[in-house]
Design a protein around this motif. Structure first.
Motif, PDB file in Angstrom:
ATOM      1  N   THR A   2       0.836  -1.191   0.000  1.00  0.00           N
ATOM      2  CA  THR A   2       0.000   0.000   0.000  1.00  0.00           C
ATOM      3  C   THR A   2       0.874   1.245   0.000  1.00  0.00           C
ATOM      4  O   THR A   2       1.813   1.359   0.778  1.00  0.00           O
ATOM      5  N   THR A   3       0.551   2.170  -0.882  1.00  0.00           N
ATOM      6  CA  THR A   3       1.261   3.435  -0.935  1.00  0.00           C
ATOM      7  C   THR A   3       0.433   4.485  -0.199  1.00  0.00           C
ATOM      8  O   THR A   3      -0.755   4.631  -0.455  1.00  0.00           O
ATOM      9  N   ILE A   4       1.072   5.173   0.713  1.00  0.00           N
ATOM     10  CA  ILE A   4       0.391   6.224   1.453  1.00  0.00           C
ATOM     11  C   ILE A   4       0.717   7.556   0.798  1.00  0.00           C
ATOM     12  O   ILE A   4       1.878   7.951   0.720  1.00  0.00           O
ATOM     13  N   ALA A   5      -0.310   8.198   0.323  1.00  0.00           N
ATOM     14  CA  ALA A   5      -0.128   9.503  -0.320  1.00  0.00           C
ATOM     15  C   ALA A   5      -0.172  10.587   0.740  1.00  0.00           C
ATOM     16  O   ALA A   5      -0.990  10.525   1.664  1.00  0.00           O
ATOM     17  N   PRO A   6       0.695  11.592   0.641  1.00  0.00           N
ATOM     18  CA  PRO A   6       0.622  12.704   1.604  1.00  0.00           C
ATOM     19  C   PRO A   6      -0.700  13.444   1.447  1.00  0.00           C
ATOM     20  O   PRO A   6      -1.213  13.603   0.349  1.00  0.00           O
ATOM     21  N   VAL A   7      -1.227  13.873   2.568  1.00  0.00           N
ATOM     22  CA  VAL A   7      -2.487  14.605   2.566  1.00  0.00           C
ATOM     23  C   VAL A   7      -2.196  16.092   2.444  1.00  0.00           C
ATOM     24  O   VAL A   7      -1.415  16.646   3.207  1.00  0.00           O
ATOM     25  N   LYS A   8      -2.832  16.702   1.481  1.00  0.00           N
ATOM     26  CA  LYS A   8      -2.704  18.152   1.315  1.00  0.00           C
ATOM     27  C   LYS A   8      -3.933  18.775   1.955  1.00  0.00           C
ATOM     28  O   LYS A   8      -5.049  18.301   1.757  1.00  0.00           O
ATOM     29  N   ASP A   9      -3.735  19.849   2.721  1.00  0.00           N
ATOM     30  CA  ASP A   9      -4.875  20.391   3.455  1.00  0.00           C
ATOM     31  C   ASP A   9      -5.902  21.063   2.546  1.00  0.00           C
ATOM     32  O   ASP A   9      -7.056  21.185   2.895  1.00  0.00           O
ATOM     33  N   GLY A  10      -5.509  21.501   1.364  1.00  0.00           N
ATOM     34  CA  GLY A  10      -6.458  22.080   0.427  1.00  0.00           C
ATOM     35  C   GLY A  10      -7.017  23.432   0.845  1.00  0.00           C
ATOM     36  O   GLY A  10      -7.987  23.911   0.263  1.00  0.00           O
ATOM     37  N   ILE A  11      -6.430  24.038   1.858  1.00  0.00           N
ATOM     38  CA  ILE A  11      -6.901  25.338   2.331  1.00  0.00           C
ATOM     39  C   ILE A  11      -5.917  26.399   1.883  1.00  0.00           C
ATOM     40  O   ILE A  11      -4.713  26.272   2.088  1.00  0.00           O
ATOM     41  N   ALA A  12      -6.434  27.446   1.279  1.00  0.00           N
ATOM     42  CA  ALA A  12      -5.576  28.533   0.801  1.00  0.00           C
ATOM     43  C   ALA A  12      -4.891  29.229   1.969  1.00  0.00           C
ATOM     44  O   ALA A  12      -5.365  29.204   3.103  1.00  0.00           O
ATOM     45  N   ASN A  13      -3.788  29.874   1.672  1.00  0.00           N
ATOM     46  CA  ASN A  13      -3.031  30.635   2.656  1.00  0.00           C
ATOM     47  C   ASN A  13      -3.829  31.891   3.039  1.00  0.00           C
ATOM     48  O   ASN A  13      -4.039  32.775   2.207  1.00  0.00           O
ATOM     49  N   PRO A  14      -4.267  32.010   4.310  1.00  0.00           N
ATOM     50  CA  PRO A  14      -5.056  33.173   4.719  1.00  0.00           C
ATOM     51  C   PRO A  14      -4.215  34.401   5.057  1.00  0.00           C
ATOM     52  O   PRO A  14      -4.754  35.486   5.249  1.00  0.00           O
ATOM     53  N   ALA A  15      -2.885  34.241   5.131  1.00  0.00           N
ATOM     54  CA  ALA A  15      -2.022  35.348   5.555  1.00  0.00           C
ATOM     55  C   ALA A  15      -2.145  36.583   4.663  1.00  0.00           C
ATOM     56  O   ALA A  15      -2.197  37.703   5.188  1.00  0.00           O
ATOM     57  N   PRO A  16      -2.203  36.444   3.318  1.00  0.00           N
ATOM     58  CA  PRO A  16      -2.346  37.658   2.520  1.00  0.00           C
ATOM     59  C   PRO A  16      -3.613  38.449   2.833  1.00  0.00           C
ATOM     60  O   PRO A  16      -3.576  39.681   2.877  1.00  0.00           O
ATOM     61  N   LEU A  17      -4.714  37.761   3.081  1.00  0.00           N
ATOM     62  CA  LEU A  17      -5.950  38.448   3.470  1.00  0.00           C
ATOM     63  C   LEU A  17      -5.738  39.219   4.764  1.00  0.00           C
ATOM     64  O   LEU A  17      -6.061  40.405   4.857  1.00  0.00           O
ATOM     65  N   GLY A  18      -5.187  38.557   5.769  1.00  0.00           N
ATOM     66  CA  GLY A  18      -4.961  39.215   7.055  1.00  0.00           C
ATOM     67  C   GLY A  18      -4.002  40.380   6.954  1.00  0.00           C
ATOM     68  O   GLY A  18      -4.239  41.447   7.537  1.00  0.00           O
ATOM     69  N   LEU A  19      -2.920  40.197   6.212  1.00  0.00           N
ATOM     70  CA  LEU A  19      -1.925  41.261   6.073  1.00  0.00           C
ATOM     71  C   LEU A  19      -2.479  42.460   5.310  1.00  0.00           C
ATOM     72  O   LEU A  19      -2.254  43.613   5.695  1.00  0.00           O
ATOM     73  N   CYS A  20      -3.209  42.211   4.226  1.00  0.00           N
ATOM     74  CA  CYS A  20      -3.779  43.327   3.456  1.00  0.00           C
ATOM     75  C   CYS A  20      -4.868  44.037   4.255  1.00  0.00           C
ATOM     76  O   CYS A  20      -4.968  45.269   4.217  1.00  0.00           O
ATOM     77  N   ALA A  21      -5.678  43.271   5.000  1.00  0.00           N
ATOM     78  CA  ALA A  21      -6.716  43.887   5.835  1.00  0.00           C
ATOM     79  C   ALA A  21      -6.084  44.774   6.898  1.00  0.00           C
ATOM     80  O   ALA A  21      -6.507  45.913   7.110  1.00  0.00           O
ATOM     81  N   PHE A  22      -5.061  44.247   7.559  1.00  0.00           N
ATOM     82  CA  PHE A  22      -4.360  45.040   8.562  1.00  0.00           C
ATOM     83  C   PHE A  22      -3.709  46.256   7.915  1.00  0.00           C
ATOM     84  O   PHE A  22      -3.840  47.389   8.388  1.00  0.00           O
ATOM     85  N   GLY A  23      -2.991  46.032   6.816  1.00  0.00           N
ATOM     86  CA  GLY A  23      -2.216  47.094   6.185  1.00  0.00           C
ATOM     87  C   GLY A  23      -3.059  48.226   5.651  1.00  0.00           C
ATOM     88  O   GLY A  23      -2.764  49.404   5.893  1.00  0.00           O
ATOM     89  N   MET A  24      -4.117  47.902   4.923  1.00  0.00           N
ATOM     90  CA  MET A  24      -4.941  48.961   4.334  1.00  0.00           C
ATOM     91  C   MET A  24      -5.651  49.784   5.405  1.00  0.00           C
ATOM     92  O   MET A  24      -5.719  51.007   5.309  1.00  0.00           O
TER      93      MET A  24
END
Length: 194
Positions: A2-24
């Motif tokens: 059996t081959t175990i495939a790595p699990v990708k979380d599939g969730i986008a990086n939220p940091a740009p949203l937080g940084l732009c919200a804070f910055g603007m």
């Protein structure tokens, strides 16, 4: 076998949203602090919805990504913006009295201390975040000093420093977006070798 495939979380990086919200939101408030326009519903609206709620959402997504630093920073600063708007508006609504004495100085000093402590976490992340958190620590110190001394020159200077701080957060957020979209470094953020 059996081959175990790595699990990708599939969730986008939220940091740009937080940084732009804070910055603007920070840039707009500090254009006011620098003396270019009065505090208005534009700043309050940004403080509630973009600086406030968008950062809280980014922080919650960071929790899902198991990023304690991102959770703590974005959620805290999101609620900072919401609490700042409350400090300005609740007395006008007659729900409480306005902060008296050095209450606002204490408020700004506590946020400055919190930011300074988070700055140490950025030493393991990247140079761009180091600049954001370092300049934000200085901004809170300047605002606290300006409020404590009632010296408008210090508050105006803090406004210019805050514009730089906010712009650095916008840069860092947009850099993360463009670097991901293009799959290469378009705008450098100065990764730290750990």
């Amino acid at each position: 076998m059996t081959t175990i495939a790595p699990v990708k979380d599939g969730i986008a990086n939220p940091a740009p949203l937080g940084l732009c919200a804070f910055g603007m939101t920070t840039v707009l408030l500090n254009i006011h602090n620098a003396g270019y326009f009065e505090n208005s519903s534009m700043i309050l609206g940004m403080g509630i919805f973009y600086g406030g709620l968008a950062q809280v959402i980014a922080g919650i997504i960071e929790a899902k990504k198991n990023n304690t630093f991102g959770l703590t920073a974005f959620t805290s600063y999101g609620f900072f913006w919401l609490s700042l708007v409350a400090l300005w508006t609740l007395p006008k609504l007659g729900w409480t009295t306005a902060p008296a004495g050095n209450a606002v100085v204490a408020y700004l000093a506590m946020w400055g201390l919190f930011t300074f402590l988070l700055f140490f976490g950025t030493l393991r992340l990247n140079r761009a975040l180091q600049f954001v958190f370092g300049s934000l620590t200085i901004l809170f110190a300047l605002l606290a000093i300006g409020d404590a001394t009632e010296n408008k020159s210090i508050t105006h200077f803090a406004g210019y420093e805050g514009i730089i701080c906010g712009a650095s957060a916008i840069y860092t957020g947009i850099a993360q977006v463009l670097n991901e979209v293009y799959g290469k470094t378009v705008l450098p953020i100065g990764p730290v070798n750990s």
